[in-house]
Scaffold this active site. Structure first.
Site, PDB file in Angstrom:
ATOM      1  N   HIS A 146       0.967  -1.056  -0.059  1.00  0.00           N
ATOM      2  CA  HIS A 146      -0.022   0.056  -0.068  1.00  0.00           C
ATOM      3  C   HIS A 146       0.740   1.128  -0.014  1.00  0.00           C
ATOM      4  O   HIS A 146       0.181   2.243   0.277  1.00  0.00           O
ATOM      5  CB  HIS A 146      -0.976   0.045   1.269  1.00  0.00           C
ATOM      6  CG  HIS A 146      -2.200  -0.964   1.047  1.00  0.00           C
ATOM      7  ND1 HIS A 146      -1.834  -2.388   1.259  1.00  0.00           N
ATOM      8  CD2 HIS A 146      -3.331  -0.908   0.758  1.00  0.00           C
ATOM      9  CE1 HIS A 146      -2.866  -3.042   1.101  1.00  0.00           C
ATOM     10  NE2 HIS A 146      -3.786  -2.275   0.805  1.00  0.00           N
ATOM     11  N   ASP A 205      -3.096  -3.158  12.490  1.00  0.00           N
ATOM     12  CA  ASP A 205      -3.733  -2.788  11.006  1.00  0.00           C
ATOM     13  C   ASP A 205      -3.907  -4.322  10.320  1.00  0.00           C
ATOM     14  O   ASP A 205      -3.125  -4.865   9.842  1.00  0.00           O
ATOM     15  CB  ASP A 205      -2.727  -2.060  10.585  1.00  0.00           C
ATOM     16  CG  ASP A 205      -3.180  -1.606   9.246  1.00  0.00           C
ATOM     17  OD1 ASP A 205      -4.141  -1.870   8.751  1.00  0.00           O
ATOM     18  OD2 ASP A 205      -2.322  -1.044   8.486  1.00  0.00           O
ATOM     19  N   TRP A 227     -15.154 -18.490   9.591  1.00  0.00           N
ATOM     20  CA  TRP A 227     -16.453 -17.636   9.610  1.00  0.00           C
ATOM     21  C   TRP A 227     -16.387 -16.492  10.661  1.00  0.00           C
ATOM     22  O   TRP A 227     -17.219 -15.660  10.317  1.00  0.00           O
ATOM     23  CB  TRP A 227     -17.389 -18.664  10.129  1.00  0.00           C
ATOM     24  CG  TRP A 227     -17.204 -19.458  11.461  1.00  0.00           C
ATOM     25  CD1 TRP A 227     -17.051 -18.859  12.994  1.00  0.00           C
ATOM     26  CD2 TRP A 227     -16.142 -20.647  11.728  1.00  0.00           C
ATOM     27  NE1 TRP A 227     -16.580 -19.806  13.686  1.00  0.00           N
ATOM     28  CE2 TRP A 227     -16.185 -20.860  13.008  1.00  0.00           C
ATOM     29  CE3 TRP A 227     -15.805 -21.611  10.738  1.00  0.00           C
ATOM     30  CZ2 TRP A 227     -15.300 -21.700  13.363  1.00  0.00           C
ATOM     31  CZ3 TRP A 227     -14.903 -22.633  11.088  1.00  0.00           C
ATOM     32  CH2 TRP A 227     -15.004 -22.927  12.653  1.00  0.00           C
ATOM     33  N   GLY A 261       2.815  -3.677  15.923  1.00  0.00           N
ATOM     34  CA  GLY A 261       3.424  -2.381  15.953  1.00  0.00           C
ATOM     35  C   GLY A 261       4.988  -2.357  16.164  1.00  0.00           C
ATOM     36  O   GLY A 261       5.559  -1.447  15.872  1.00  0.00           O
TER      37      GLY A 261
END
Length: 347
Positions: free
Chosen positions: A44, A173, A225, A306
């Site tokens: 990203h 995240d 699920w 993190g």
């Protein structure tokens, strides 16, 4: 290959300027993309630049649009993103949530009709670095099968939580799929298999082959699920809170990844009911206990979300940022004006 941070950022900025962004927006977006790659989220970061340029050229992103306040009630505000740049829209809204939290103890900003925010963790980190607990999520077009289905029926709807620990924020995240499509692309481009099975191939077999999963579009929900259930409620909650579009609406419009989506940003004052010293001591004690967990493999270390990001960031700044050579050449070509949009490969 590795690229020095400033070189990466400036090259991305030139590509974005060439795409039609103004100086300020190009600087902010280039800084954000470079930071994502520096943190090890190249899927990203640099890798998303060609697709973003494509969306601007197609008119799916309006680089001149700004978020507009629609309604406000106490600590909650609702904005229309007008299909503006996802990064700048999200930065504005996460910062606004912090400002509301300074007044009310908690701030919630809901955003509709926006575009892909790139790395969702960017905004959770931003709120934590401002001293506030941050929670944010987005809905997306359907790109993952609901549990029990063999066709895409729900988004992988990334969800982020950041804890403002002064000795290093703890930041989760995650998408609601075992691997986001961007991560599949990173492994495919590197010619690597996934560390764990991430979806099904066209014959319905669980596989670690990223290309086979991309082809089948059957990424695996996180927790089977459970990830499927979380994905649908996050979709509904985002659309409800922002009074915007659900994933089904995005599917019907069919304008790429996240175009027209809803995003939620919540900031919370960590010292609303406790002192700084006692809260920070509690956080440090809990993180120390988690990090001291016995590893299943000798020589490895357990850590909280993190913490490894900070280590990767430090290494990137010292040694250069890891990039895929094929994507790097594409972005350089865009920056130099030597690539027509029809030549851009966004897979």
């Amino acid at each position: 290959m590795r690229i020095e941070h400033e070189v990466l950022k400036e090259t991305i900025k030139k590509a974005l300027l060439h795409a039609g962004l103004n100086e300020e927006a190009a600087e902010v977006c280039a800084k954000t993309h470079a930071a994502s790659s520096a943190d090890g989220i190249e899927s990203h970061g640099l890798n998303r630049v060609p697709r973003f340029v494509e969306y601007v050229q197609k008119g799916w992103v309006d680089p001149k649009a700004k978020p507009q306040l629609v309604q406000a009630k106490g600590a909650v505000e609702n904005y229309d993103g007008h299909l503006g740049i996802g990064i700048t829209n999200a930065i504005y809204c996460s910062d606004r949530a912090v400002e509301l939290a300074k007044i009310h103890g908690i701030g919630c900003v809901t955003l509709k009709n926006t575009t892909h925010w790139m790395r969702g963790g960017t905004y959770a980190w931003r709120m934590a670095e401002a001293g506030y607990m941050g929670i944010c999520w987005t809905n997306t077009e359907s790109c993952m099968p609901l549990w029990g289905s063999d066709e895409p029926g729900v988004g992988n709807n990334p969800f982020c939580v950041a804890i403002p620990r002064e000795n290093g924020p703890i930041v989760l995240d995650m998408a609601m799929s075992q691997y986001a499509y961007g991560k599949l692309g990173v492994y495919r481009l590197a010619g690597k298999e996934l560390p764990y099975p991430g979806g099904f191939d066209k014959d319905g077999h669980l596989t670690s082959d990223p290309g086979a999963i991309e082809d089948s579009k059957r990424i695996l929900p996180t927790g089977y699920w459970k990830g499927s259930g979380m994905a649908i409620v996050l979709d509904l909650a985002a659309a409800l809170m922002a009074n915007g579009k659900s994933g089904t609406d995005l599917d019907e419009e069919n304008q790429g990844s996240c175009t027209g989506c809803c995003q939620i940003f919540i900031a919370y004052d960590p010292y609303l009911f406790g002192s700084r010293d006692e809260i920070q001591a509690m956080l440090d004690k809990r993180v120390a206990a988690a990090d001291s967990s016995h590893p299943e493999e000798a020589g490895r270390k357990v850590s909280c979300p993190g913490e490894r990001t900070i280590q990767v960031r430090k290494e990137s700044m010292e040694k250069g940022i890891q990039v895929n050579e094929q994507i790097w050449e594409q972005v350089k070509a865009i920056a130099e004006g030597n690539m027509d949009i029809t030549d851009i490969s966004v897979r």
